[in-house]
Design a protein around this motif. Structure first.
Motif, short mmCIF file in Angstrom:
data_model
loop_
_atom_site.label_atom_id
_atom_site.label_comp_id
_atom_site.label_asym_id
_atom_site.label_seq_id
_atom_site.Cartn_x
_atom_site.Cartn_y
_atom_site.Cartn_z
N VAL A 31 -66.37 -14.40 -42.54
CA VAL A 31 -67.18 -15.95 -42.35
C VAL A 31 -68.48 -15.53 -42.16
CG1 VAL A 31 -67.27 -17.88 -40.91
CG2 VAL A 31 -64.98 -17.01 -41.77
N LYS A 32 -69.37 -16.19 -42.77
CA LYS A 32 -70.92 -16.06 -42.73
C LYS A 32 -71.27 -16.34 -41.29
CE LYS A 32 -71.43 -14.85 -47.32
NZ LYS A 32 -72.08 -15.37 -48.32
N ALA A 58 -71.97 -20.05 -40.74
CA ALA A 58 -71.05 -21.12 -40.64
C ALA A 58 -70.78 -21.73 -39.27
CB ALA A 58 -69.75 -20.11 -41.15
N SER A 59 -70.72 -23.06 -39.33
CA SER A 59 -70.44 -23.90 -38.07
C SER A 59 -69.08 -24.50 -38.05
CB SER A 59 -71.69 -24.78 -37.93
OG SER A 59 -71.79 -25.74 -38.93
N ALA A 113 -65.32 -25.75 -39.91
CA ALA A 113 -64.20 -25.90 -41.00
C ALA A 113 -63.60 -27.06 -41.54
CB ALA A 113 -63.04 -24.81 -40.59
N ILE A 169 -64.95 -23.43 -45.17
CA ILE A 169 -65.69 -23.03 -44.14
C ILE A 169 -67.11 -23.72 -44.73
CG2 ILE A 169 -66.72 -21.21 -42.88
CD1 ILE A 169 -63.73 -21.32 -42.38
N GLU A 170 -68.06 -24.32 -43.71
CA GLU A 170 -69.40 -24.86 -43.95
C GLU A 170 -70.12 -24.15 -43.05
OE1 GLU A 170 -68.86 -29.15 -42.85
OE2 GLU A 170 -68.88 -29.30 -45.07
N ILE A 186 -65.59 -23.83 -35.96
CA ILE A 186 -65.29 -22.49 -36.19
C ILE A 186 -64.45 -21.57 -35.13
CG2 ILE A 186 -66.13 -20.03 -36.83
CD1 ILE A 186 -66.09 -21.94 -39.07
N ASN A 198 -68.10 -20.92 -47.06
CA ASN A 198 -69.13 -20.06 -46.60
C ASN A 198 -68.53 -18.73 -45.92
OD1 ASN A 198 -71.57 -19.11 -45.97
ND2 ASN A 198 -72.00 -20.79 -44.23
#
Length: 165
Positions: free
Chosen positions: A99-100, A103-104, A106, A164-165, A119, A8
């Protein structure tokens, strides 16, 4: 020996920890978790000077100007670089990858399985990339340490990819 940072992010990037030994942003392992060191005046002046340099680098990074890398080193500095243990903050690389906002977490991919960190933990953490000036060949290429040093004795070893999620 390379590590992909993907997921992400605006720009997936590839990290090469083997060249970080020449990067001015590296930090000695002991200083990363014990920045004050000794209590004498010389160390305090040195710490103030280093804090000033870190501040200037952070200001440059905020302005999208990369800090100086590969400045010429004296013989003593080269020798020290080849004998010390170093960590690197992932924060500047996360900034470059963009990073968007949503994103919360990794995911750190290792041979022992995936490890999930937030993150914030990732941004404040450090990656060990060199022990006594040599890259991590066994259990490498990176070890992850939380910024507060809570896993100083038990790092996340063998990080091979960051998603990254």
């Amino acid at each position: 020996m390379i590590v992909q940072l993907k997921g992400n992010v605006g720009f997936p990037i590839t990290l090469d920890p083997s060249v970080w030994i020449f990067d001015d942003r590296k930090v000695e392992f002991d200083q990363a978790f014990n920045p004050t060191g000794g209590e004498n005046v010389e160390n305090n002046e040195n710490d103030l000077e280093q804090a000033s340099e870190r501040w200037n680098r952070e200001v440059y990074m905020q302005q999208k100007i990369k800090p100086p890398v590969n400045k010429s080193l004296s013989k003593a500095e080269r020798k020290k670089a080849l004998e010390s243990t170093y960590v690197m903050s992932i924060k500047p690389f996360l900034a470059n990858a963009e990073v968007k906002d949503n994103a919360s977490n990794a995911i750190l991919l290792t041979e022992q399985g995936d490890q999930t960190v937030t993150i914030e933990q990732l941004e404040n953490g450090y990656f060990l990339f060199a022990v006594e000036g040599k890259p991590l060949k066994e259990d490498g290429p990176l070890y992850f340490y939380f910024g507060d040093g809570s896993n100083k004795d038990t790092p996340i070893r063998g990080v091979k990819q960051i998603t990254i999620e």
